[in-house]
Enzyme design. Structure first.
Site, short mmCIF file in Angstrom:
data_model
loop_
_atom_site.label_atom_id
_atom_site.label_comp_id
_atom_site.label_asym_id
_atom_site.label_seq_id
_atom_site.Cartn_x
_atom_site.Cartn_y
_atom_site.Cartn_z
N ASP A 12 0.82 -1.21 0.00
CA ASP A 12 0.00 0.00 0.00
C ASP A 12 0.85 1.26 0.00
O ASP A 12 0.42 2.31 -0.49
CB ASP A 12 -0.92 -0.01 1.22
N CYS A 236 -4.42 5.58 -1.14
CA CYS A 236 -5.19 4.95 -2.21
C CYS A 236 -5.04 5.73 -3.51
O CYS A 236 -5.39 6.91 -3.56
CB CYS A 236 -6.67 4.86 -1.84
N ASN A 245 -1.31 6.55 5.11
CA ASN A 245 -1.60 5.46 6.03
C ASN A 245 -1.06 5.84 7.41
O ASN A 245 -0.11 6.60 7.54
CB ASN A 245 -0.89 4.18 5.58
#
Length: 304
Positions: A12, A236, A245
């Protein structure tokens, strides 16, 4: 209650880095996270490189990492083709993802939420044949950047569908950092009432500065599985402004200050985050990496 952290930075985090991240840096990061005692690492994703070029080396990463018996190596897969590729690399876990909101799911995956879920059936069946567990991710569980609020019943519907497929647990994700602590407690409580034995993971972003407050709120409701990203890298790519994050360093530091066991070497994480900041060539948002631990004392100025 011991807390289990999954570091999602290698997937991510690296996926939205503007400059190419070398396979060597990815492998080194994964190896050092495992050596620091991180119990679970989302190591890469088996998506088409046309959509996420940073993950084009997924097979090489999984073939090169130095695996620790104490660490679970998870990978994200979008569909059956991705699962077939992934399972050849011997992951411990497959992670799926669907958005609770229709708009975000169509922006991300080009289909409806429940069309996506239906497509996961053969993925779960294949993973079960290989003895690999599957976790179902639910993006935009706490709000959608296109639609606003997401009803709890919508999240419950997605969970019910996942459970019918045979997943081992779910990750409720605050994809664009829209959650607040009261909302987190309400949704977790509601899910627990409906599914008391469900393994719940939570994935928070710090987009609006409430990431760790939301972690603590979920912890008060009995959740002890959390995603975080080394140095706070990532976000994202399909959601406007969704950087940030929560940082693994900051998250582990908070729990250690609270006397909660994680099994992770915080000092090793701090050094890793500092090194990663140098390798990536830009500042990382980790607070503890810059300020140090609260237990780090400093000498008085000489003129006092």
């Amino acid at each position: 209650m011991k807390v289990y952290i999954t570091d999602v930075g290698p997937r991510d985090g690296f996926q939205i880095e503007p400059a190419p991240v070398s396979t060597a840096i990815k492998v080194e990061t994964i190896n050092r996270l495992a050596e620091a005692g991180v119990p679970s690492i989302e190591s890469t994703s088996f998506v088409h490189p046309r959509y996420v070029p940073q993950m084009a080396d997924a097979e090489e990463v999984m073939a090169t990492i130095r695996r620790q018996d104490s660490t679970q190596y998870a990978v994200l897969v979008p569909n059956l083709r991705g699962a077939e590729r992934a399972l050849k690399t011997r992951p411990d876990q497959l992670n799926l993802v669907v958005s609770a909101s229709e708009s975000h799911n169509r922006a991300n995956l080009k289909r409806s939420t429940f069309e996506t879920l239906a497509g996961f059936q053969p993925v779960v069946e294949l993973a079960q044949k290989h003895g690999v567990r599957v976790i179902g991710g639910i993006a935009t569980s706490f709000g959608c950047p296109f639609e606003g609020g997401v009803p709890a019943e919508r999240v419950l519907d997605v969970i019910a569908r996942y459970l019918s497929l045979g997943v081992s647990g779910v990750v409720m994700a605050d994809t664009t950092g829209m959650a607040n602590p009261q909302q987190v407690r309400r949704l977790v409580s509601t899910v627990r009432e409906r599914h008391p034995d469900l393994e719940i993971h939570l994935h928070f972003h710090n987009t609006r500065g409430m990431g760790l407050a939301n972690v603590y709120a979920a912890y008060l409701e009995g959740v002890n599985h959390f995603d975080a990203s080394i140095g706070g890298i990532g976000g994202c790519p399909f959601a406007p402004g969704a950087t940030g994050n929560i940082d693994t360093v900051d998250t582990v530091h908070m729990f250690h200050e609270m006397g909660v066991e994680t099994g992770i070497d915080l000092d090793a994480l701090i050094v890793l985050a500092q090194d990663l900041q140098t390798e990536l060539g830009h500042d990382l948002p980790s607070q503890v990496m810059r300020a140090g631990k609260t237990s780090d004392l400093h000498p008085l100025p000489a003129d006092i």
